[in-house]
Write an enzyme that holds these catalytic residues in place. Sequence first.
Site, short mmCIF file in Angstrom:
data_model
loop_
_atom_site.label_atom_id
_atom_site.label_comp_id
_atom_site.label_asym_id
_atom_site.label_seq_id
_atom_site.Cartn_x
_atom_site.Cartn_y
_atom_site.Cartn_z
N TYR A 262 -21.91 2.31 1.31
CA TYR A 262 -21.12 1.53 2.27
C TYR A 262 -20.87 2.32 3.55
O TYR A 262 -21.15 1.84 4.65
CB TYR A 262 -19.79 1.12 1.64
CG TYR A 262 -18.94 0.24 2.49
CD1 TYR A 262 -19.37 -1.05 2.84
CD2 TYR A 262 -17.71 0.66 2.97
CE1 TYR A 262 -18.59 -1.88 3.63
CE2 TYR A 262 -16.91 -0.17 3.77
CZ TYR A 262 -17.36 -1.44 4.09
OH TYR A 262 -16.58 -2.25 4.87
N ASN A 291 -7.97 -1.19 7.26
CA ASN A 291 -7.48 -1.98 6.12
C ASN A 291 -6.81 -3.28 6.58
O ASN A 291 -5.90 -3.25 7.41
CB ASN A 291 -6.49 -1.17 5.29
CG ASN A 291 -7.18 -0.04 4.55
OD1 ASN A 291 -7.83 0.80 5.16
ND2 ASN A 291 -7.04 -0.02 3.24
N ARG A 303 -8.95 -3.18 -3.89
CA ARG A 303 -8.27 -2.66 -2.71
C ARG A 303 -6.77 -2.59 -2.98
O ARG A 303 -6.21 -3.39 -3.72
CB ARG A 303 -8.59 -3.53 -1.49
CG ARG A 303 -10.00 -3.30 -1.00
CD ARG A 303 -10.29 -4.04 0.29
NE ARG A 303 -10.74 -5.39 0.05
CZ ARG A 303 -11.37 -6.14 0.96
NH1 ARG A 303 -11.61 -5.64 2.17
NH2 ARG A 303 -11.76 -7.36 0.68
N PHE A 308 -1.90 -4.00 -5.85
CA PHE A 308 -0.44 -3.93 -6.03
C PHE A 308 0.17 -5.33 -6.18
O PHE A 308 1.02 -5.56 -7.05
CB PHE A 308 0.21 -3.20 -4.85
CG PHE A 308 0.07 -1.70 -4.89
CD1 PHE A 308 -0.61 -1.08 -5.92
CD2 PHE A 308 0.63 -0.91 -3.89
CE1 PHE A 308 -0.73 0.31 -5.96
CE2 PHE A 308 0.52 0.47 -3.92
CZ PHE A 308 -0.17 1.08 -4.96
N GLN A 326 -1.60 9.84 -0.02
CA GLN A 326 -2.64 9.46 0.95
C GLN A 326 -2.16 8.25 1.74
O GLN A 326 -1.43 7.40 1.24
CB GLN A 326 -3.98 9.18 0.26
CG GLN A 326 -3.98 8.05 -0.75
CD GLN A 326 -3.66 8.51 -2.16
OE1 GLN A 326 -2.76 9.33 -2.36
NE2 GLN A 326 -4.41 8.02 -3.14
N ARG A 328 -2.61 4.94 4.60
CA ARG A 328 -3.46 3.86 5.12
C ARG A 328 -2.67 3.07 6.15
O ARG A 328 -1.44 3.14 6.21
CB ARG A 328 -3.93 2.92 4.00
CG ARG A 328 -4.80 3.55 2.93
CD ARG A 328 -6.16 3.92 3.44
NE ARG A 328 -7.00 4.43 2.37
CZ ARG A 328 -7.05 5.71 1.99
NH1 ARG A 328 -6.25 6.59 2.60
NH2 ARG A 328 -7.85 6.10 1.04
N LYS A 391 -6.18 10.57 4.81
CA LYS A 391 -5.41 9.97 5.89
C LYS A 391 -6.26 8.94 6.61
O LYS A 391 -7.46 9.12 6.78
CB LYS A 391 -4.93 11.03 6.88
CG LYS A 391 -3.84 11.95 6.35
CD LYS A 391 -3.38 12.92 7.41
CE LYS A 391 -2.25 13.82 6.92
NZ LYS A 391 -1.02 13.05 6.66
#
Length: 441
Positions: A262, A291, A303, A308, A326, A328, A391
């Site tokens: 990708y 994102n 994703r 979540f 990390q 996003r 990050k």
Amino acid sequence: MSSSLSHRRVEVAMGDEKYGPKVGRQWSVSKPVEYVLREQRLVFVLVGMAMTSLFFVFLQPVSRGPDRSVPDSTSVGVGGYGGGAFGTEKALEKAPYWQQQSAIVNLGGKIPLGLQRKALRIVVTGGAGFVGSHLVDRLIERGDSVIVVDNFFTGRKENVMHHFGNPRFELIRHDVVEPLLLEVDQIYHLACPASPVHYKFNPIKTIKTNVVGTLNMLGLAKRIGARFLLTSTSEVYGDPLEHPQKETYWGNVNPIGVRSCYDEGKRTAETLAMDYHRGAGVQVRIARIFNTYGPRMCIDDGRVVSNFVAQALRKEPMTVYGDGKQTRSFQYVSDLVEGLMRLMEGEHVGPFNLGNPGEFTMLELAEVVKQVIDPSATIEYKENTSDDPHKRKPDISKAKELLGWEPKVALRKGLPLMVEDFRKRIFGDHKEKGTVNSVNM
């Protein structure tokens, strides 16, 4: 007397001029020109009138300078949807044509009231997917004719079926790895699985889609003279050593990792787009998407936002990979669609970062999801995946300056809209006792 006649004949024969056939005169440009200059005065009157008319038609708006009654392109581009939009439309109706067109470009395809716009014929590859279907909605709403091309690997007919029966909508089941012949004005090339679960499922197919599919669509754009927009990704930056990421950053990508099909596929697609632009004159636009979340996302695509939300709705622990520190950046899908349309209608090639600079750690995102869905939801930690970026935050200065674009929807406002969509798709129309909490921006 006869002797004198014969003598005269001899004199003529022996004269200075040699006897022979008549010599043809050579054509000369100067004589007709002299004739026109001397006699045809009317010609110059007509030529002068024509030149004067051309001057007033084509050169007068430029010589007049900008019309101060119309806001400049920056204010139109930013304020076209918020306060002052009504005044902008009124002013644009009275503005010269060249200023109207400039303003329309900066409005990202949103045409002010009273101005007529030519409807376009547009193909959207991957148009039955999450982002593609929202883009199709906006293009249809704007009055364009749209052809959706999708192989339905990740796309769903349900995302676009509300357009069935609309004469300005067509749906073609087709894989862009195979050539396609169409006649369109613009090509939005979104076709490619974008989530790790999907693009890792068949990595060879993923890179073929990015390379061969992009080649096919660029070839189509070249043959028919269509403008071409490539949706690239923030993954071209890899695990970045620069933070936040600017478009000038070349990235830190593992070329042989599990995500390379990708990451490197999109990097190659950008290379192909720029080579077609420089070498074949194709009008190319490149967007690097960060994102994105919203309704119609695949529920189990791996994703983080969809994971979540689905897990919290199902009363399952939310899975956090690694230590959850990390970061996003999350933009709502309507903001992304607005950016894509502004980029396509503008005059800048890019690449442009399209994302929300608001930065969240995975643990912070989990807390927001808990507030929106279920405060009692739990978190489960698992080992982090390979090559996962630590990050991710876009620098969108370029998009702000050149496109007049920036995201408007905050995470705490957009997330409840996505939750409602997921709730309906997971449980049907049944709503649980605990409804979505209203959270301010």
